[in-house]
Design an enzyme around this catalytic site. Structure first.
Site, short mmCIF file in Angstrom:
data_model
loop_
_atom_site.label_atom_id
_atom_site.label_comp_id
_atom_site.label_asym_id
_atom_site.label_seq_id
_atom_site.Cartn_x
_atom_site.Cartn_y
_atom_site.Cartn_z
N HIS A 1 3.41 2.63 -9.20
CA HIS A 1 3.30 1.42 -9.82
C HIS A 1 4.54 1.21 -9.72
O HIS A 1 4.81 -0.28 -9.97
CB HIS A 1 1.64 1.13 -10.08
CG HIS A 1 0.93 1.93 -9.76
ND1 HIS A 1 0.59 1.07 -8.24
CD2 HIS A 1 -0.56 2.37 -9.87
CE1 HIS A 1 -0.93 1.84 -8.14
NE2 HIS A 1 -1.03 2.92 -9.19
N LEU B 1 11.59 -20.95 -3.86
CA LEU B 1 10.19 -19.67 -3.25
C LEU B 1 9.10 -20.33 -3.89
O LEU B 1 8.87 -20.08 -5.37
CB LEU B 1 10.41 -18.62 -2.90
CG LEU B 1 9.56 -17.91 -3.22
CD1 LEU B 1 9.46 -17.28 -1.06
CD2 LEU B 1 10.68 -16.56 -3.41
N ASP C 1 1.09 -2.00 0.11
CA ASP C 1 -0.31 0.36 -0.04
C ASP C 1 0.72 1.55 -0.32
O ASP C 1 2.36 1.06 0.54
CB ASP C 1 -1.26 -0.02 1.71
CG ASP C 1 -1.94 1.10 0.87
OD1 ASP C 1 -2.31 1.88 0.18
OD2 ASP C 1 -3.08 1.17 2.56
C1 FPP Z 1 -1.14 0.31 -3.29
O1 FPP Z 1 -0.82 1.32 -4.21
C2 FPP Z 1 -0.99 -1.02 -4.98
C3 FPP Z 1 -1.43 -1.51 -5.59
C4 FPP Z 1 -2.55 -0.91 -5.91
C5 FPP Z 1 -1.31 -2.46 -5.93
C6 FPP Z 1 -0.30 -2.13 -7.27
C7 FPP Z 1 1.10 -3.50 -7.00
C8 FPP Z 1 1.73 -2.85 -7.80
C9 FPP Z 1 2.02 -2.32 -9.06
C10 FPP Z 1 3.26 -3.96 -7.88
C11 FPP Z 1 4.09 -4.67 -8.69
C12 FPP Z 1 3.74 -5.74 -8.36
C13 FPP Z 1 3.76 -7.06 -9.00
C14 FPP Z 1 2.68 -8.23 -8.01
C15 FPP Z 1 4.91 -7.14 -9.31
P1 FPP Z 1 -2.27 2.29 -3.77
O2 FPP Z 1 -2.60 2.70 -5.60
O3 FPP Z 1 -3.27 2.19 -2.96
O4 FPP Z 1 -1.45 3.62 -2.59
P2 FPP Z 1 -2.51 4.91 -2.47
O5 FPP Z 1 -3.19 4.38 -1.35
O6 FPP Z 1 -1.23 5.98 -1.69
O7 FPP Z 1 -2.99 5.91 -3.12
#
Ligand code: FPP
Length: 233
Positions: free
Chosen positions: A31, A125, A14
């Site tokens: 991201h 893993l 998060d």
């Molecule tokens: C949270 O930040 C993250 C996500 C919604 C998920 C996305 C994750 C990634 C892109 C990482 C990569 C994953 C993989 C499996 C390679 P948010 O957008 O909720 O942040 P905020 O709460 O600050 O708005």
């Protein structure tokens, strides 16, 4: 620390959006940087001997984000899967996706299945990516499948382990440690059944900043916890 390495570490990633905003960048930059944290944590889990690392990449609720962000995230996940094959193979990492596959685009599904098949024999893993997942969805799909079988065999008794066998995580142990970054302290419809006795670890660090040293700090904290599973020690 060696004696208390958790078998299964899970992460609610998060804070990508806030990380980007703090820098005056678009959310998608957060991201992109978050992918680097997944890579760093995966490699550190391999080094430390963690057997399962799971990450909550996209919830059923996340489909409600602006279409452009959803589209970007789906493309990023597909692209990352293609790009990371050699790193996963080099590290002996098995890749698995858990979630409601019915909602995923055919092109993403085929990238997922390709990576799952190619890494299926790796056993250092297991990296589990939760995609289009929610805990309530999981319990409901398990209950529906079980109910259909019970209709044909109404006398069958069903215990906790029998029910858990229908969850989409049946092939994996329940998480020992759940990390949530960015200062939020809630479960957000993640693994509701499976976290019954999981240790929770919350940190203010935003996911794009969460790297090897932060993971080691979380595992040190885990090693100090006294897990009693409701019993007296
Ligand atoms: C949270 O930040 C993250 C996500 C919604 C998920 C996305 C994750 C990634 C892109 C990482 C990569 C994953 C993989 C499996 C390679 P948010 O957008 O909720 O942040 P905020 O709460 O600050 O708005």
């Amino acid at each position: 620390m060696e004696k208390a390495i958790p078998a299964h570490v899970s992460v609610i990633m998060d804070g990508n959006g806030r990380w980007a905003r703090q820098r005056g960048l678009e959310r998608i930059q957060g991201h992109l940087e978050g992918v680097k944290s997944v890579r760093a944590c995966t490699e550190e889990c391999v080094r430390l001997g963690v057997k399962y690392l799971s990450v909550f990449a996209f919830s059923e609720e996340n489909w409600g984000r602006p279409a452009a962000e959803v589209e970007f995230l789906m493309k990023l996940l597909g692209k990352t899967m293609i790009e990371e094959l050699s790193t996963l193979m080099d590290n002996g990492v098995r890749f698995v996706v858990v979630g409601n596959r019915a909602r995923l685009a055919p092109s993403l599904l085929s990238a997922i299945e390709d990576l799952e098949n190619k890494t299926a024999k790796n056993d250092v893993l297991t990296l589990i990516v939760f995609l289009s997942y929610s805990g309530k969805w999981d319990i409901l799909q398990a209950a529906r499948r079980l109910a259909a079988e019970l209709a044909a065999d109404p006398g069958r008794s069903v215990g906790e382990q029998d029910f858990a066998a229908y969850l989409s995580t049946a092939a994996f142990p329940d998480p020992d440690l759940l990390i949530r970054t960015s200062g939020e302290q809630r479960i957000s419809n993640y693994m509701l059944w499976q976290t019954a006795y999981t240790e929770f670890y919350f940190t203010d660090v935003l996911w794009p900043d969460f790297r090897e040293e932060h993971l080691r700090t979380a595992l040190e904290e885990y090693a100090r916890r006294d897990r009693r599973y409701g019993k007296v020690k």
